[in-house]
Design a protein around this motif. Structure first.
Motif, mmCIF file in Angstrom:
data_model
loop_
_atom_site.group_PDB
_atom_site.id
_atom_site.type_symbol
_atom_site.label_atom_id
_atom_site.label_comp_id
_atom_site.label_asym_id
_atom_site.label_seq_id
_atom_site.Cartn_x
_atom_site.Cartn_y
_atom_site.Cartn_z
ATOM 1 N N ARG A 86 -34.296 13.683 -45.964
ATOM 2 C CA ARG A 86 -34.741 12.447 -46.599
ATOM 3 C C ARG A 86 -33.815 11.264 -46.324
ATOM 4 O O ARG A 86 -34.171 10.123 -46.614
ATOM 5 C CB ARG A 86 -34.852 12.646 -48.114
ATOM 6 C CG ARG A 86 -35.937 13.624 -48.545
ATOM 7 C CD ARG A 86 -35.952 13.750 -50.049
ATOM 8 N NE ARG A 86 -37.035 14.613 -50.511
ATOM 9 C CZ ARG A 86 -37.250 14.921 -51.792
ATOM 10 N NH1 ARG A 86 -36.448 14.408 -52.720
ATOM 11 N NH2 ARG A 86 -38.249 15.712 -52.125
ATOM 12 N N GLY A 87 -32.625 11.534 -45.792
ATOM 13 C CA GLY A 87 -31.623 10.481 -45.653
ATOM 14 C C GLY A 87 -31.714 9.712 -44.354
ATOM 15 O O GLY A 87 -32.439 10.069 -43.422
ATOM 16 N N ALA A 106 -31.562 7.232 -57.444
ATOM 17 C CA ALA A 106 -30.648 6.169 -57.003
ATOM 18 C C ALA A 106 -30.118 6.497 -55.612
ATOM 19 O O ALA A 106 -30.114 7.659 -55.179
ATOM 20 C CB ALA A 106 -29.497 6.008 -57.986
ATOM 21 N N ASP A 107 -29.662 5.459 -54.900
ATOM 22 C CA ASP A 107 -29.075 5.670 -53.577
ATOM 23 C C ASP A 107 -27.730 6.376 -53.699
ATOM 24 O O ASP A 107 -26.946 6.105 -54.616
ATOM 25 C CB ASP A 107 -28.879 4.336 -52.857
ATOM 26 C CG ASP A 107 -30.188 3.724 -52.409
ATOM 27 O OD1 ASP A 107 -31.178 4.478 -52.252
ATOM 28 O OD2 ASP A 107 -30.238 2.497 -52.213
ATOM 29 N N LEU A 142 -20.865 13.240 -57.083
ATOM 30 C CA LEU A 142 -22.126 13.613 -57.727
ATOM 31 C C LEU A 142 -22.506 15.062 -57.477
ATOM 32 O O LEU A 142 -23.211 15.658 -58.285
ATOM 33 C CB LEU A 142 -23.252 12.695 -57.225
ATOM 34 C CG LEU A 142 -23.035 11.187 -57.426
ATOM 35 C CD1 LEU A 142 -24.181 10.404 -56.818
ATOM 36 C CD2 LEU A 142 -22.872 10.864 -58.895
ATOM 37 N N GLY A 143 -22.081 15.623 -56.366
ATOM 38 C CA GLY A 143 -22.437 17.002 -56.049
ATOM 39 C C GLY A 143 -21.587 17.543 -54.926
ATOM 40 O O GLY A 143 -21.125 16.785 -54.066
ATOM 41 N N ALA A 156 -22.068 2.314 -52.869
ATOM 42 C CA ALA A 156 -21.778 0.950 -53.314
ATOM 43 C C ALA A 156 -22.505 -0.090 -52.476
ATOM 44 O O ALA A 156 -22.779 -1.187 -52.955
ATOM 45 C CB ALA A 156 -20.275 0.678 -53.261
ATOM 46 N N GLY A 157 -22.842 0.228 -51.250
ATOM 47 C CA GLY A 157 -23.514 -0.719 -50.372
ATOM 48 C C GLY A 157 -23.128 -0.488 -48.929
ATOM 49 O O GLY A 157 -22.132 0.177 -48.626
ATOM 50 N N PRO A 158 -23.889 -1.047 -47.987
ATOM 51 C CA PRO A 158 -23.625 -0.804 -46.564
ATOM 52 C C PRO A 158 -22.653 -1.783 -45.933
ATOM 53 O O PRO A 158 -22.200 -1.552 -44.813
ATOM 54 C CB PRO A 158 -25.017 -0.961 -45.941
ATOM 55 C CG PRO A 158 -25.693 -1.984 -46.806
ATOM 56 C CD PRO A 158 -25.156 -1.777 -48.201
#
Length: 269
Positions: A86-87, A106-107, A142-143, A156-158
Protein backbone atom coordinates in the motif's frame (compact mmCIF):
# COMPACT_ATOMS: atom_id res chain seq x y z
CA UNK A 1 16.08 -92.41 31.76
CA UNK A 2 13.45 -89.69 31.49
CA UNK A 3 15.17 -87.68 34.21
CA UNK A 4 18.38 -87.20 32.21
CA UNK A 5 16.98 -84.75 29.56
CA UNK A 6 15.19 -82.81 32.31
CA UNK A 7 18.41 -82.40 34.27
CA UNK A 8 20.22 -81.24 31.12
CA UNK A 9 17.56 -78.62 30.49
CA UNK A 10 17.91 -77.34 34.04
CA UNK A 11 21.70 -77.06 33.75
CA UNK A 12 21.34 -75.32 30.33
CA UNK A 13 18.88 -72.79 31.79
CA UNK A 14 21.30 -72.02 34.64
CA UNK A 15 24.13 -71.56 32.13
CA UNK A 16 22.06 -69.14 30.05
CA UNK A 17 21.08 -67.15 33.14
CA UNK A 18 24.69 -66.96 34.27
CA UNK A 19 25.82 -65.82 30.81
CA UNK A 20 23.13 -63.12 30.78
CA UNK A 21 24.23 -61.81 34.18
CA UNK A 22 27.85 -61.71 33.09
CA UNK A 23 26.90 -59.84 29.92
CA UNK A 24 24.93 -57.26 31.91
CA UNK A 25 27.82 -56.68 34.31
CA UNK A 26 30.45 -56.45 31.56
CA UNK A 27 31.30 -52.76 30.71
CA UNK A 28 30.13 -51.73 27.27
CA UNK A 29 32.54 -50.39 24.68
CA UNK A 30 32.23 -46.63 23.95
CA UNK A 31 30.50 -45.65 20.69
CA UNK A 32 32.76 -45.42 17.69
CA UNK A 33 32.24 -41.69 17.01
CA UNK A 34 34.62 -38.77 16.74
CA UNK A 35 35.01 -37.15 20.15
CA UNK A 36 35.29 -33.39 20.49
CA UNK A 37 36.25 -31.18 23.41
CA UNK A 38 36.00 -32.76 26.88
CA UNK A 39 35.15 -36.18 25.42
CA UNK A 40 31.78 -35.13 23.97
CA UNK A 41 30.71 -36.36 20.59
CA UNK A 42 31.06 -33.70 17.92
CA UNK A 43 27.64 -32.65 16.54
CA UNK A 44 26.90 -33.32 12.91
CA UNK A 45 26.28 -30.44 10.47
CA UNK A 46 22.55 -31.16 10.58
CA UNK A 47 22.60 -31.04 14.39
CA UNK A 48 24.43 -27.72 14.27
CA UNK A 49 21.79 -26.25 11.96
CA UNK A 50 19.06 -27.40 14.32
CA UNK A 51 20.88 -25.87 17.29
CA UNK A 52 21.40 -22.57 15.47
CA UNK A 53 17.75 -22.44 14.42
CA UNK A 54 16.61 -23.09 17.98
CA UNK A 55 18.98 -20.44 19.35
CA UNK A 56 17.77 -17.88 16.78
CA UNK A 57 14.13 -18.63 17.62
CA UNK A 58 14.87 -18.32 21.33
CA UNK A 59 16.62 -14.96 20.83
CA UNK A 60 13.74 -13.63 18.72
CA UNK A 61 11.24 -14.82 21.29
CA UNK A 62 13.29 -13.29 24.11
CA UNK A 63 13.56 -9.99 22.23
CA UNK A 64 9.83 -10.01 21.58
CA UNK A 65 9.08 -10.56 25.26
CA UNK A 66 11.44 -7.73 26.30
CA UNK A 67 9.96 -5.35 23.74
CA UNK A 68 6.41 -6.16 24.80
CA UNK A 69 7.31 -5.53 28.43
CA UNK A 70 8.62 -2.11 27.42
CA UNK A 71 5.38 -1.30 25.63
CA UNK A 72 6.52 -1.70 22.02
CA UNK A 73 3.65 -2.53 19.62
CA UNK A 74 4.71 -5.67 17.74
CA UNK A 75 3.61 -6.38 14.16
CA UNK A 76 2.95 -9.65 12.35
CA UNK A 77 4.83 -10.46 9.10
CA UNK A 78 1.58 -10.16 7.15
CA UNK A 79 1.16 -6.57 8.29
CA UNK A 80 4.59 -5.64 6.94
CA UNK A 81 3.83 -7.11 3.51
CA UNK A 82 0.48 -5.31 3.38
CA UNK A 83 2.02 -1.95 4.35
CA UNK A 84 4.69 -2.33 1.65
CA UNK A 85 2.08 -3.01 -1.02
CA UNK A 86 0.00 0.00 0.00
CA UNK A 87 2.98 2.33 0.44
CA UNK A 88 4.86 4.71 -1.80
CA UNK A 89 8.64 4.89 -1.76
CA UNK A 90 9.88 7.95 0.11
CA UNK A 91 13.64 7.47 -0.16
CA UNK A 92 16.53 5.26 0.80
CA UNK A 93 19.72 5.65 2.75
CA UNK A 94 22.84 3.59 3.15
CA UNK A 95 21.24 1.10 5.54
CA UNK A 96 17.46 1.24 5.01
CA UNK A 97 14.60 2.22 2.72
CA UNK A 98 11.58 4.33 3.68
CA UNK A 99 8.03 3.92 2.39
CA UNK A 100 5.09 6.23 3.12
CA UNK A 101 2.05 4.16 4.01
CA UNK A 102 -1.18 4.34 5.99
CA UNK A 103 -1.30 3.31 9.64
CA UNK A 104 -4.63 3.47 11.49
CA UNK A 105 -5.95 6.21 9.23
CA UNK A 106 -2.84 8.43 9.24
CA UNK A 107 0.34 8.67 7.17
CA UNK A 108 3.32 6.77 8.55
CA UNK A 109 6.77 5.63 7.43
CA UNK A 110 7.75 1.98 7.06
CA UNK A 111 11.52 1.47 7.39
CA UNK A 112 13.18 -1.77 6.28
CA UNK A 113 16.88 -2.67 5.97
CA UNK A 114 18.54 -2.66 2.55
CA UNK A 115 21.44 -4.94 3.42
CA UNK A 116 21.82 -7.82 5.87
CA UNK A 117 19.22 -7.28 8.62
CA UNK A 118 20.60 -5.90 11.86
CA UNK A 119 18.06 -6.65 14.57
CA UNK A 120 20.12 -4.95 17.25
CA UNK A 121 20.36 -1.66 15.35
CA UNK A 122 16.62 -1.53 14.62
CA UNK A 123 15.68 -2.41 18.18
CA UNK A 124 18.14 0.18 19.50
CA UNK A 125 16.73 2.92 17.26
CA UNK A 126 13.19 2.02 18.25
CA UNK A 127 14.20 2.13 21.91
CA UNK A 128 15.79 5.57 21.51
CA UNK A 129 12.65 6.92 19.84
CA UNK A 130 10.64 5.49 22.69
CA UNK A 131 12.92 7.29 25.16
CA UNK A 132 12.70 10.61 23.28
CA UNK A 133 8.89 10.65 23.40
CA UNK A 134 8.76 13.13 20.52
CA UNK A 135 11.51 15.44 21.83
CA UNK A 136 13.18 17.38 19.04
CA UNK A 137 10.24 16.55 16.77
CA UNK A 138 11.53 12.98 16.58
CA UNK A 139 9.24 10.33 15.08
CA UNK A 140 7.14 8.18 17.38
CA UNK A 141 7.59 4.37 17.16
CA UNK A 142 4.29 2.85 16.06
CA UNK A 143 5.19 -0.76 15.29
CA UNK A 144 8.11 -3.19 15.12
CA UNK A 145 8.50 -6.56 13.41
CA UNK A 146 11.54 -8.78 13.94
CA UNK A 147 10.92 -11.10 10.99
CA UNK A 148 10.95 -9.66 8.41
CA UNK A 149 12.79 -6.82 10.11
CA UNK A 150 10.84 -3.55 9.79
CA UNK A 151 9.49 -0.70 11.87
CA UNK A 152 6.71 1.85 11.48
CA UNK A 153 7.19 5.43 12.71
CA UNK A 154 5.16 8.61 12.51
CA UNK A 155 5.45 10.80 9.41
CA UNK A 156 6.21 14.54 9.77
CA UNK A 157 6.31 15.40 6.07
CA UNK A 158 8.34 14.88 2.88
CA UNK A 159 10.19 18.22 2.82
CA UNK A 160 13.74 18.13 4.14
CA UNK A 161 15.69 21.17 5.29
CA UNK A 162 17.67 21.00 2.04
CA UNK A 163 14.49 21.28 -0.02
CA UNK A 164 13.14 24.04 2.23
CA UNK A 165 16.26 26.17 1.71
CA UNK A 166 16.08 25.82 -2.08
CA UNK A 167 13.11 28.21 -2.09
CA UNK A 168 13.49 31.93 -1.51
CA UNK A 169 13.15 32.75 2.22
CA UNK A 170 13.20 36.00 4.15
CA UNK A 171 15.74 36.73 6.87
CA UNK A 172 13.00 36.49 9.51
CA UNK A 173 12.01 33.00 8.32
CA UNK A 174 15.61 31.82 8.29
CA UNK A 175 16.30 33.25 11.76
CA UNK A 176 13.22 31.56 13.18
CA UNK A 177 14.21 28.31 11.47
CA UNK A 178 17.77 28.49 12.88
CA UNK A 179 16.49 29.13 16.41
CA UNK A 180 14.03 26.23 16.13
CA UNK A 181 16.81 23.93 14.92
CA UNK A 182 18.99 24.75 17.92
CA UNK A 183 16.05 24.29 20.28
CA UNK A 184 15.08 20.88 18.86
CA UNK A 185 18.65 19.58 19.11
CA UNK A 186 18.79 20.82 22.70
CA UNK A 187 15.59 18.88 23.49
CA UNK A 188 17.22 15.67 22.25
CA UNK A 189 20.32 16.32 24.37
CA UNK A 190 18.17 16.90 27.45
CA UNK A 191 16.95 13.32 27.01
CA UNK A 192 20.57 12.14 27.16
CA UNK A 193 20.78 11.14 23.48
CA UNK A 194 23.31 12.24 20.84
CA UNK A 195 22.16 12.12 17.20
CA UNK A 196 25.65 11.74 15.62
CA UNK A 197 24.38 12.27 12.05
CA UNK A 198 22.71 15.67 11.83
CA UNK A 199 22.54 16.95 8.25
CA UNK A 200 20.10 18.68 5.92
CA UNK A 201 18.48 15.40 4.81
CA UNK A 202 17.87 14.31 8.42
CA UNK A 203 15.95 17.47 9.31
CA UNK A 204 12.31 17.75 8.23
CA UNK A 205 10.36 21.03 7.97
CA UNK A 206 6.60 20.44 8.26
CA UNK A 207 3.79 22.53 6.79
CA UNK A 208 3.88 24.93 9.75
CA UNK A 209 7.61 25.51 9.37
CA UNK A 210 8.49 23.43 12.45
CA UNK A 211 11.68 21.38 12.67
CA UNK A 212 11.63 17.59 13.10
CA UNK A 213 14.83 15.56 13.60
CA UNK A 214 14.72 12.11 11.99
CA UNK A 215 16.92 9.06 11.30
CA UNK A 216 18.30 8.08 14.71
CA UNK A 217 20.04 4.97 13.35
CA UNK A 218 23.47 6.30 14.41
CA UNK A 219 22.25 7.88 17.64
CA UNK A 220 23.83 6.90 20.93
CA UNK A 221 23.24 7.62 24.62
CA UNK A 222 25.52 10.34 25.95
CA UNK A 223 28.71 9.03 27.53
CA UNK A 224 28.79 5.72 25.64
CA UNK A 225 31.56 4.76 23.22
CA UNK A 226 30.78 5.44 19.57
CA UNK A 227 32.57 5.28 16.24
CA UNK A 228 31.04 5.98 12.83
CA UNK A 229 32.56 3.74 10.16
CA UNK A 230 32.77 5.46 6.76
CA UNK A 231 34.38 3.96 3.67
CA UNK A 232 34.13 7.09 1.57
CA UNK A 233 35.24 10.66 2.02
CA UNK A 234 34.63 12.13 5.45
CA UNK A 235 31.51 14.25 5.47
CA UNK A 236 32.14 17.97 6.13
CA UNK A 237 29.07 18.31 8.36
CA UNK A 238 30.36 15.72 10.87
CA UNK A 239 32.95 16.36 13.54
CA UNK A 240 36.26 14.56 12.98
CA UNK A 241 35.99 12.71 16.31
CA UNK A 242 33.00 10.62 15.15
CA UNK A 243 35.30 8.59 12.88
CA UNK A 244 37.30 7.22 15.83
CA UNK A 245 36.46 5.67 19.17
CA UNK A 246 35.20 8.37 21.51
CA UNK A 247 32.59 9.05 24.17
CA UNK A 248 29.41 10.55 22.76
CA UNK A 249 28.81 14.14 23.81
CA UNK A 250 26.78 17.15 22.58
CA UNK A 251 29.94 18.47 20.90
CA UNK A 252 29.43 16.13 17.92
CA UNK A 253 25.95 17.48 17.24
CA UNK A 254 27.07 21.07 17.90
CA UNK A 255 29.62 20.74 15.08
CA UNK A 256 26.89 19.58 12.67
CA UNK A 257 24.48 22.30 13.77
CA UNK A 258 27.19 24.90 13.24
CA UNK A 259 27.75 23.64 9.71
CA UNK A 260 24.03 24.00 8.90
CA UNK A 261 23.79 27.43 10.56
CA UNK A 262 26.70 28.64 8.44
CA UNK A 263 24.84 27.59 5.32
CA UNK A 264 21.61 29.26 6.51
CA UNK A 265 23.44 32.51 7.29
CA UNK A 266 24.84 32.65 3.75
CA UNK A 267 21.30 32.47 2.32
CA UNK A 268 20.07 35.53 4.23
CA UNK A 269 19.37 38.59 2.00
Amino acid sequence: MARVPQARRQFAAKDRQQARLCAEQRPRAPPKTALGVWGKAAPTPAARRVQDARAHAANCNRSTVVLKRRGFPMMAPGQVDLLKKRGKKLGEGHFSTAVVTRWHGADAVLKAPRQKPNVGQFVKECGLLHTLEGAGGAPEPLGLCLYPLAQVISFAGPQTLAGYLEESRSSAELLRLAADLCGKVSEVHEKGIIHNDLKFDNVIVDGRGQIHLIDFGNANPQGQTFCLVSKGQRCPWLGPEVFSQHLSSPAQDAFSVGFMLDTISKLMP
